[in-house]
Structures are given as structure tokens and as C-alpha cells.
Design an enzyme around this catalytic site. Structure first.
Site, PDB file in Angstrom:
ATOM      1  N   ARG A  74     -11.052  -0.071  45.577  1.00  0.00           N
ATOM      2  CA  ARG A  74      -9.626   0.192  45.414  1.00  0.00           C
ATOM      3  C   ARG A  74      -8.843  -0.987  45.959  1.00  0.00           C
ATOM      4  O   ARG A  74      -9.219  -1.596  46.943  1.00  0.00           O
ATOM      5  CB  ARG A  74      -9.218   1.439  46.207  1.00  0.00           C
ATOM      6  CG  ARG A  74      -9.540   2.732  45.510  1.00  0.00           C
ATOM      7  CD  ARG A  74      -8.956   3.915  46.258  1.00  0.00           C
ATOM      8  NE  ARG A  74      -9.723   4.226  47.447  1.00  0.00           N
ATOM      9  CZ  ARG A  74      -9.415   3.871  48.670  1.00  0.00           C
ATOM     10  NH1 ARG A  74      -8.307   3.181  48.918  1.00  0.00           N
ATOM     11  NH2 ARG A  74     -10.181   4.198  49.676  1.00  0.00           N
ATOM     12  N   TYR A 211     -12.792  -0.004  37.917  1.00  0.00           N
ATOM     13  CA  TYR A 211     -13.516   0.585  39.052  1.00  0.00           C
ATOM     14  C   TYR A 211     -13.007   2.014  39.304  1.00  0.00           C
ATOM     15  O   TYR A 211     -11.800   2.272  39.271  1.00  0.00           O
ATOM     16  CB  TYR A 211     -13.331  -0.283  40.322  1.00  0.00           C
ATOM     17  CG  TYR A 211     -13.745   0.464  41.555  1.00  0.00           C
ATOM     18  CD1 TYR A 211     -15.099   0.688  41.821  1.00  0.00           C
ATOM     19  CD2 TYR A 211     -12.806   1.014  42.425  1.00  0.00           C
ATOM     20  CE1 TYR A 211     -15.497   1.423  42.917  1.00  0.00           C
ATOM     21  CE2 TYR A 211     -13.191   1.749  43.527  1.00  0.00           C
ATOM     22  CZ  TYR A 211     -14.539   1.950  43.770  1.00  0.00           C
ATOM     23  OH  TYR A 211     -14.931   2.694  44.855  1.00  0.00           O
ATOM     24  N   ALA A 265     -15.730   5.510  53.102  1.00  0.00           N
ATOM     25  CA  ALA A 265     -16.980   4.888  53.571  1.00  0.00           C
ATOM     26  C   ALA A 265     -17.220   5.116  55.059  1.00  0.00           C
ATOM     27  O   ALA A 265     -17.742   4.254  55.755  1.00  0.00           O
ATOM     28  CB  ALA A 265     -17.017   3.400  53.220  1.00  0.00           C
ATOM     29  N   SER A 266     -16.819   6.284  55.551  1.00  0.00           N
ATOM     30  CA  SER A 266     -17.037   6.611  56.958  1.00  0.00           C
ATOM     31  C   SER A 266     -17.808   7.905  57.150  1.00  0.00           C
ATOM     32  O   SER A 266     -17.837   8.436  58.257  1.00  0.00           O
ATOM     33  CB  SER A 266     -15.700   6.709  57.691  1.00  0.00           C
ATOM     34  OG  SER A 266     -14.992   5.512  57.571  1.00  0.00           O
ATOM     35  N   GLY A 267     -18.381   8.466  56.087  1.00  0.00           N
ATOM     36  CA  GLY A 267     -19.312   9.562  56.303  1.00  0.00           C
ATOM     37  C   GLY A 267     -18.929  10.930  55.771  1.00  0.00           C
ATOM     38  O   GLY A 267     -19.625  11.904  56.066  1.00  0.00           O
ATOM     39  N   THR A 269     -19.010  12.136  52.574  1.00  0.00           N
ATOM     40  CA  THR A 269     -19.995  12.627  51.610  1.00  0.00           C
ATOM     41  C   THR A 269     -21.291  13.008  52.319  1.00  0.00           C
ATOM     42  O   THR A 269     -21.863  14.079  52.075  1.00  0.00           O
ATOM     43  CB  THR A 269     -20.263  11.559  50.536  1.00  0.00           C
ATOM     44  OG1 THR A 269     -19.020  11.258  49.886  1.00  0.00           O
ATOM     45  CG2 THR A 269     -21.267  12.046  49.502  1.00  0.00           C
ATOM     46  N   ARG A 426     -14.966   5.072  61.883  1.00  0.00           N
ATOM     47  CA  ARG A 426     -15.888   4.139  62.523  1.00  0.00           C
ATOM     48  C   ARG A 426     -15.186   3.533  63.727  1.00  0.00           C
ATOM     49  O   ARG A 426     -14.281   2.715  63.582  1.00  0.00           O
ATOM     50  CB  ARG A 426     -16.264   3.031  61.533  1.00  0.00           C
ATOM     51  CG  ARG A 426     -17.128   3.523  60.406  1.00  0.00           C
ATOM     52  CD  ARG A 426     -17.399   2.419  59.389  1.00  0.00           C
ATOM     53  NE  ARG A 426     -18.257   2.951  58.350  1.00  0.00           N
ATOM     54  CZ  ARG A 426     -19.594   2.844  58.350  1.00  0.00           C
ATOM     55  NH1 ARG A 426     -20.209   2.185  59.304  1.00  0.00           N
ATOM     56  NH2 ARG A 426     -20.287   3.384  57.384  1.00  0.00           N
ATOM     57  N   TYR A 520     -25.859  11.165  60.657  1.00  0.00           N
ATOM     58  CA  TYR A 520     -26.325  11.868  59.457  1.00  0.00           C
ATOM     59  C   TYR A 520     -26.562  13.355  59.748  1.00  0.00           C
ATOM     60  O   TYR A 520     -25.665  14.028  60.229  1.00  0.00           O
ATOM     61  CB  TYR A 520     -27.553  11.163  58.876  1.00  0.00           C
ATOM     62  CG  TYR A 520     -27.228   9.754  58.406  1.00  0.00           C
ATOM     63  CD1 TYR A 520     -26.558   9.549  57.205  1.00  0.00           C
ATOM     64  CD2 TYR A 520     -27.556   8.630  59.174  1.00  0.00           C
ATOM     65  CE1 TYR A 520     -26.238   8.265  56.770  1.00  0.00           C
ATOM     66  CE2 TYR A 520     -27.239   7.353  58.741  1.00  0.00           C
ATOM     67  CZ  TYR A 520     -26.580   7.179  57.541  1.00  0.00           C
ATOM     68  OH  TYR A 520     -26.255   5.914  57.112  1.00  0.00           O
ATOM     69  N   GLU A 522     -28.011  14.936  61.967  1.00  0.00           N
ATOM     70  CA  GLU A 522     -27.845  15.365  63.362  1.00  0.00           C
ATOM     71  C   GLU A 522     -26.377  15.673  63.685  1.00  0.00           C
ATOM     72  O   GLU A 522     -26.086  16.335  64.680  1.00  0.00           O
ATOM     73  CB  GLU A 522     -28.374  14.290  64.324  1.00  0.00           C
ATOM     74  CG  GLU A 522     -29.820  13.883  64.092  1.00  0.00           C
ATOM     75  CD  GLU A 522     -30.817  15.023  64.253  1.00  0.00           C
ATOM     76  OE1 GLU A 522     -30.481  16.034  64.910  1.00  0.00           O
ATOM     77  OE2 GLU A 522     -31.932  14.915  63.708  1.00  0.00           O
TER      78      GLU A 522
HETATM   79  P1  GDP Z   1     -17.406   8.550  52.661  1.00  0.00           P
HETATM   80  O1  GDP Z   1     -16.996   7.379  51.848  1.00  0.00           O
HETATM   81  O2  GDP Z   1     -16.429   8.859  53.749  1.00  0.00           O
HETATM   82  O3  GDP Z   1     -17.732   9.714  51.827  1.00  0.00           O
HETATM   83  O4  GDP Z   1     -18.716   8.105  53.431  1.00  0.00           O
HETATM   84  P2  GDP Z   1     -20.269   8.257  53.046  1.00  0.00           P
HETATM   85  O5  GDP Z   1     -20.783   9.562  53.482  1.00  0.00           O
HETATM   86  O6  GDP Z   1     -20.482   7.874  51.642  1.00  0.00           O
HETATM   87  O7  GDP Z   1     -20.872   7.152  53.984  1.00  0.00           O
HETATM   88  C1  GDP Z   1     -20.442   5.803  53.910  1.00  0.00           C
HETATM   89  C2  GDP Z   1     -21.446   4.925  54.564  1.00  0.00           C
HETATM   90  O8  GDP Z   1     -21.611   5.318  55.943  1.00  0.00           O
HETATM   91  C3  GDP Z   1     -22.812   5.035  53.918  1.00  0.00           C
HETATM   92  O9  GDP Z   1     -23.373   3.750  53.846  1.00  0.00           O
HETATM   93  C4  GDP Z   1     -23.579   5.923  54.852  1.00  0.00           C
HETATM   94  O10 GDP Z   1     -24.955   5.657  54.822  1.00  0.00           O
HETATM   95  C5  GDP Z   1     -22.962   5.650  56.221  1.00  0.00           C
HETATM   96  N1  GDP Z   1     -22.966   6.837  57.098  1.00  0.00           N
HETATM   97  C6  GDP Z   1     -22.593   8.093  56.776  1.00  0.00           C
HETATM   98  N2  GDP Z   1     -22.769   8.954  57.804  1.00  0.00           N
HETATM   99  C7  GDP Z   1     -23.259   8.220  58.824  1.00  0.00           C
HETATM  100  C8  GDP Z   1     -23.663   8.535  60.184  1.00  0.00           C
HETATM  101  O11 GDP Z   1     -23.578   9.667  60.647  1.00  0.00           O
HETATM  102  N3  GDP Z   1     -24.112   7.493  60.946  1.00  0.00           N
HETATM  103  C9  GDP Z   1     -24.211   6.221  60.451  1.00  0.00           C
HETATM  104  N4  GDP Z   1     -24.647   5.261  61.254  1.00  0.00           N
HETATM  105  N5  GDP Z   1     -23.854   5.890  59.183  1.00  0.00           N
HETATM  106  C10 GDP Z   1     -23.390   6.869  58.386  1.00  0.00           C
HETATM  107  P1  PGA Z   2     -14.862   7.771  49.596  1.00  0.00           P
HETATM  108  O1  PGA Z   2     -14.172   8.037  48.172  1.00  0.00           O
HETATM  109  O2  PGA Z   2     -13.856   8.258  50.557  1.00  0.00           O
HETATM  110  O3  PGA Z   2     -16.080   8.593  49.483  1.00  0.00           O
HETATM  111  O4  PGA Z   2     -15.137   6.331  49.805  1.00  0.00           O
HETATM  112  C1  PGA Z   2     -13.655   7.146  47.318  1.00  0.00           C
HETATM  113  C2  PGA Z   2     -12.464   6.391  47.869  1.00  0.00           C
HETATM  114  O5  PGA Z   2     -11.784   6.873  48.795  1.00  0.00           O
HETATM  115  O6  PGA Z   2     -12.208   5.314  47.343  1.00  0.00           O
HETATM  116 MN    MN Z   3     -17.518   9.907  49.791  1.00  0.00          MN
END
Ligand code: GDP
Ligand code: PGA
Ligand code: MN
Ligand code: MN
Length: 612
Positions: A74, A211, A265-267, A269, A426, A520, A522
Site C-alpha cells: 500500500r 497490488y 504485518a504485526s501478527g 492473521t 512490533r 505465534y 503460544e
Molecule cells: P498481519 O499483517 O497483522 O495480519 O500479520 P501476520 O499475522 O500476517 O504476520 C506478519 C508477520 O509477522 C509474518 O511474517 C509473521 O510470520 C510474523 N509474526 C506473526 N506473529 C508473530 C509472533 O507472535 N512472533 C513473531 N516473532 N513473529 C510473528
Molecule cells: P495486513 O492486511 O494487516 O494483514 O497486512 C493488509 C494490509 O493492511 O495492507
Molecule cells: Mn493479515
């Protein structure tokens, strides 16, 4: 010129307001062909996209695509919220007057579909029959077949959904034009991209990307930005970048629903897809509702705070997804799932996909492998050898129905009662594993002061700390003061108040930088503690910034952490926190009309830290 009426008649699209909208844009965009898309068209569109080389086979019922190499995230600087009301200007929404910006984007779009097909995608963000259905309908126009394939997975797509609207004219007009990607000057002063939500006209105009985060307009532009604006103007609901999950204790039968915001990208999903760690046996069941967006409202009959996921699919980060971190995700993208992979590494001989962290080592044989830029791994120069094969923001796209632990009632338009709201990001120091907050204003204050390191899901500097209120910074559609007030109003009206908490899976060792917490699956341990705390089963330890679990309460069976690491994540660093309060003060001072309750909460925390 296409005979639009005939196309729409043949497709059975009868909603007159939608027909007028399609005709208007056909005139402006000048496509050679028009096609109305329903979910039932998926297999035909897949065949066409394969034949055209827009996607490649990646195993049985799996597909790979690549977006242009300067178009993989984005773009926040190019994202604009426009209205005709100056008071909608906020700190983060890049507000512009719609009279000024609309002609510019429309100018870029003029005639842009010449020689192309215009796809018309009628969709619903929310299960049919939900209280917020009124805000869920949209019609995306796009020139990109891969966008159609993604939308079919991420939203509920079909002509019937839009023909039978209670208010036929109440749908979001969402126009996406890919543009000439190699000639848009991405990231330069001549950048031609515009991602505009004209919120008070419920119109989305996105130019210059294919994208997902920029091009799937139902998801972020409608599901988050537009919906947040609609929810506020109507005073009816909140739309947040939240995951939503359910936890069931099979021994006691107790059930909780937890939602919460973490920056992209902070967890989110991973957390929502988590299953209970093996060490806890099968006492707990975690069910998946959503991983990126939640709409929250108070049910007028029960008075309860309710939530639902408006999406129909998962657009997940591929990096580090593996059997250990997220087996559920792997199941949901298994052969036959019709999942799409974007910007991962691809082998055009074996049709495999790979990303960093999928396996500990890269595939040993580089034959056939292509990186996210489309370049052959075998042709890399020695100084490129260490570069990632997959883009760090490479993604998988799959429907909710493929997620093995999707909740039985994920499609229920009534939503689920929300018991807890968590925030996290993060943060390499200061933030403990979890701290619970029982007071509404302090919870909202905590969300507003969420600070996290930037990630690769948006263009920007990775690793730099920035404030990201409720994780909504890239999606804010109106001013932050009224946003905070709207939060207090909506949640405050609920009969049972949710508990709030701040979590952090990403604290690092100051020396070697390792994550102090295994994360993860845990992470469920922290959520279980929170639910028990809410129910009065544990008391935790009160600190100036919330209640922190004791080591015993956290439940460490089957988990072997160095004592020093555990001590760190279950404590707060008073000095760092005192320092932080000054930054928070400055951060909050940017927002005019911030409710007094938020300032009261800020001063209360600051005072408690002074006395600690
Ligand atoms: P989202 O974008 O918020 O949905 O985040 P995701 O669940 O897709 O995770 C984004 C990145 O963070 C991925 O590369 C994951 O492997 C990593 N990640 C997710 N959860 C954790 C966690 O509890 N610990 C660590 N160290 N990395 C994590
Ligand atoms: P994300 O979703 O939060 O899983 O990264 C897509 C986004 O916010 O761009
Ligand atoms: Mn996600
Ligand atoms: Mn997101």
C-alpha cells in the site's frame, strides 16, 4: 462503443442506480468490452487468466501471480481521503477537498480502458442480513482480471446481492484503474498514483496499482476507510483494522470473543488462525472469525457490544508461514483451495511456490526458480545472492471457508459478543507481554497511543517507531478527536464493557536481538490469562500502566523460556515509560478536540508512573 444496456440486461443486472453508475463510467473509461462478474464465474476467469499469462499454475487448484516490482505494498503517501467538509481533515487522513482532487484522478482515468475489458464486480462487505448491510454493498469497476479473482475470494460477490438492496442507490462506487505501471513514477516527485476515497460521496477512485491493498477496493478502501466514515456519520458503528477470534474452554464450556488491532504485518492473521499450543492439550479451541477488519456496534435489543468480520477471505503475509508457526494457514492454502499467491518465489518448471521461512533453507536446486521481481535465481550475481526470493510483503489469498478453524457461526449476520479488545505492535522494548486495562477511557487512550515499528506492508522505513492509533493510521477517514469520541460513545453504550489490553509479542533482547517470547501459537497463553482476569479468576499485578500476569498465572507448562527473558516480558521499565509519556503528550497534542476523558486517562497514567 459497447452497448451497456445490452450487457447489463444479459447479465441480469436490474438495479437502476447501479446501471446508471456503470453507464457513467463506461462513458468515461471507454472500454472495448464490459463484463459483470459473479463468484460463479471464478473457474472461467481462472482459465482465461491462465491462458493470458496473468496467473500461473502453482499446484492443484493453486495459482501464482506477480505484481509490478514497484507495486508491492500500500502507498500511504498517495492515499487520500476527500470530502467537501473541511472539518473532516485529520492528522493522518491526507484530507483534500473533493472539488480539488476528484477532477485530477478522473483526468488520469479518462479513456484508460481503451482496448480493455471493464469488469463490474457487485459485492457485499458483511454477511447478508447483518445490521450494517446498509453500509456493505459496493460495485467495483476494474480493468484487471486478477483483481476479480481476488475480490471473489475476499468479498461476497454476485449480481443478486446488488439487485435486491433495500435502498437500491446505497452502494459504494468503487473505481479501480491499473494504469501504465512502468510509467507512473512510483516514489518520485512525478508520482501519478492516486488512491482516493471521496468519503461523503461514498466513491472510491484508485489509479495506478494492481497490488491487493490498493486494488481490492472492497477490502481496505471500503471495508475500512469508507466504513469508518459511514459508521461515524451515522453514529452506528466502528470499523477497525482488527482481527476477531473466539476461544472456548472445553472443560468449563466458557467462551470468549477477542478482537484487536495490530499494524499491518504485526501478527493479526497469525493470531486469529492460531490453534491452542500442543502443550495445552486440546482443552481450548480457538476459532477464526477474521484477520484484518472488524465492524463493532451495540445491538439495540440485547445492549451488547457485537462484532463481525465484513470480509469473506484472508489476504495473509506469506513470510515465515510454516508448519510450526501457522499450520492452519498452510491448511487453508492447501491443494484444491483455489488460493492465489502474490509476489512469492515461483518455479516455472515444477510449479512450486516458496517464501522466506516456508522451510528453514531455500530450495537447493535453483533451476526454474524466479524471484518476486520476475528474475531468475540462477542468473543472480554474487552480490545479489543474499537478497530475498519472495517479497517480504508477499501474500496468499484464500476464502474463509478454507480456514480449518473458521468459526461455525462466521457467516451469522448477528455477529458475536465482544469480550476483549486488544492492541499491539512490533515494539522491541518497554511493552510487556500483556497488560490489562479495565477502564474504557484508558483503553481508548491506550489504543490512541499505540506505537510500533514500521513494517513492509506499506512503503516506508522498516524498524522506525511510529504512532499508529488503534492500528488505523493508514485507514483514518476523519479527524482523530471525533474518532476518539466515537469510540467512547459506541463502546460506552454497551451493557457489558469489554476488557482492554495491550500485548507485545515482539520484545527483543538488547544484546543479540532475539525475540524474548516465542510468539505465534503460544500467544494464546496471554489471551487466556486476559480472559481469566476478566472473569476474576486471577488477579495479576497492578502496575502504573495496567495489570500484568504473574509467572504462575501465565501458565508456562510445556514452555521453556530463559528466566531472564520471562522476567523482562512480565515487567515494565519505569524509566522508559516515563520517557514515553512525553512523546505521548506530543502525539496527542496534534489532535484538536480530543475528549477530556482521554487527557484525564493520560494524566492518571503519568502520575502513577511518577509515583512508581
Ligand atoms: P498481519 O499483517 O497483522 O495480519 O500479520 P501476520 O499475522 O500476517 O504476520 C506478519 C508477520 O509477522 C509474518 O511474517 C509473521 O510470520 C510474523 N509474526 C506473526 N506473529 C508473530 C509472533 O507472535 N512472533 C513473531 N516473532 N513473529 C510473528
Ligand atoms: P495486513 O492486511 O494487516 O494483514 O497486512 C493488509 C494490509 O493492511 O495492507
Ligand atoms: Mn493479515
Ligand atoms: Mn491490514
Amino acid at each position: 462503443m459497447v452497448d451497456v444496456d445490452k450487457v447489463l440486461d444479459d447479465a441480469g443486472l436490474s438495479n437502476e442506480a447501479v446501471r446508471d453508475y456503470v453507464k457513467h463510467w463506461a462513458e468515461h473509461l471507454q472500454p472495448d468490452r464490459i463484463e459483470v462478474v459473479s463468484a460463479a464465474d471464478d473457474s472461467r476467469l481462472i482459465e482465461e487468466a491462465l491462458a493470458a499469462g496473468e496467473i500461473q499454475p502453482a499446484g492443484e487448484g493453486l495459482y501464482y501471480s506477480r505484481s509490478y516490482s514497484k507495486d508491492t505494498a500500500r502507498s500511504e503517501e498517495r492515499t487520500i481521503v476527500a470530502t467537501s467538509r473541511e472539518e473532516d481533515k485529520g492528522v493522518y487522513n491526507n484530507w483534500r477537498h473533493s472539488d480539488e482532487i476528484r477532477p485530477i484522478v478522473e483526468g488520469h482515468m479518462k479513456g484508460a480502458f481503451a482496448g480493455k475489458t471493464m469488469y463490474v464486480i457487485p459485492y457485499l462487505m458483511a454477511p447478508p442480513g447483518s445490521p450494517s448491510e446498509k453500509y456493505a454493498a459496493g460495485v467495483e469497476i476494474t480493468d484487471n482480471r486478477t483483481v476479480c479473482l481476488h475480490m471473489i475470494r475476499m468479498a461476497r460477490v454476485g449480481i443478486d446481492l446488488i439487485n435486491n438492496l433495500a435502498e437500491p442507490d446505497h452502494f459504494v462506487r468503487a473505481v479501480h484503474v491499473t494504469g501504465d505501471l512502468p510509467n507512473l513514477g512510483q516514489g518520485t516527485p512525478e508520482d501519478k498514483r492516486y488512491f482516493v476515497t471521496v468519503a461523503d460521496e461514498r466513491t472510491i477512485l484508485h489509479f495506478g496499482s494492481s497490488y491487493g491493498g490498493n486494488a481490492l477496493l472492497g477490502k481496505i478502501a471500503h471495508g475500512l476507510r469508507q466504513a469508518a466514515y459511514d459508521g461515524w456519520r451515522s453514529r452506528e458503528f466502528l470499523s477497525e483494522q482488527f482481527m476477531l477470534l473466539g476461544i472456548k474452554d472445553k472443560e468449563t464450556g466458557k467462551q470468549w470473543h477477542v478482537c484487536g488491532g495490530f499494524p499491518s504485518a504485526s501478527g493479526k492473521t497469525n493470531l486469529a488462525m492460531t490453534l491452542a499450543p500442543d502443550a495445552l492439550g486440546d482443552r481450548y479451541h480457538v476459532s477464526f472469525y477474521g484477520d484484518d477488519i472488524a465492524w463493532l456496534w451495540v445491538d439495540p435489543d440485547s445492549g451488547e457490544l457485537m462484532g463481525l468480520n465484513p470480509e469473506n477471505g484472508v489476504f495473509g503475509v506469506a513470510k515465515d508461514t510454516n508448519e510450526k508457526t501457522n499450520p492452519t494457514a498452510l491448511d487453508s492454502i492447501a491443494p484444491g483451495s483455489q488460493a492465489l499467491f502474490t509476489n512469492v518465489a515461483y518455479n516455472d518448471q515444477t510449479h512450486e511456490v516458496w517464501w522466506e521461512g516456508k522451510t528453514p533453507e531455500r530450495p537447493a536446486d535453483t533451476a526454474g526458480w524466479i524471484d518476486w521481481k520476475g528474475e531468475r535465481i540462477a542468473d543472480r550475481s554474487p552480490d545479489e545472492a543474499g537478497d530475498p526470493w519472495a517479497h517480504p510483503n508477499s501474500r496468499f489469498t484464500t476464502s474463509l471457508a478454507n480456514v480449518p478453524n473458521v468459526a461455525a457461526d462466521y457467516n451469522d449476520p448477528k455477529g458475536v459478543r465482544i469480550d476483549a479488545i486488544i492492541f499491539g505492535g512490533r515494539t522491541r522494548d518497554r511493552e510487556p507481554l500483556v497488560r490489562a486495562i479495565t477502564d474504557l477511557a484508558e483503553g481508548v487512550y491506550d489504543g490512541l497511543t499505540l506505537g510500533a515499528e514500521a513494517t513492509f506492508a506499506a512503503e516506508g522505513v522498516e524498524g522506525k517507531l511510529r504512532y499508529d492509533p488503534m492500528s488505523m493510521r493508514p485507514f483514518m477517514s476523519y479527524a482523530e478527536g471525533p474518532y476518539a469520541q466515537h469510540w467512547l460513545d459506541i463502546v460506552g453504550a454497551a451493557k457489558h464493557q469489554p476488557i482492554f489490553a495491550h500485548v507485545n509479542w515482539f520484545q527483543r533482547d538488547a544484546g543479540d536481538g532475539h525475540f524474548l517470547w516465542p510468539g505465534y501459537r503460544e500467544n494464546l497463553r496471554a489471551l487466556l490469562w486476559l480472559c481469566q482476569f476478566k472473569d476474576g479468576e486471577v488477579t495479576g499485578r497492578q502496575t502504573a500502566v495496567g495489570v500484568i500476569p504473574t509467572e504462575d498465572e501465565l501458565g508456562m507448562e510445556g514452555l521453556d523460556l530463559p528466566q531472564a527473558d520471562l522476567d523482562r516480558i512480565l515487567d515494565i521499565d519505569i524509566e522508559r515509560w516515563r520517557e514515553e509519556m512525553g512523546h505521548r503528550q506530543e502525539h496527542l497534542e496534534q489532535f484538536p478536540n480530543l475528549p477530556e476523558e482521554i487527557w484525564v486517562a493520560h494524566r492518571r497514567v503519568a502520575e502513577a508512573l511518577d509515583q512508581a
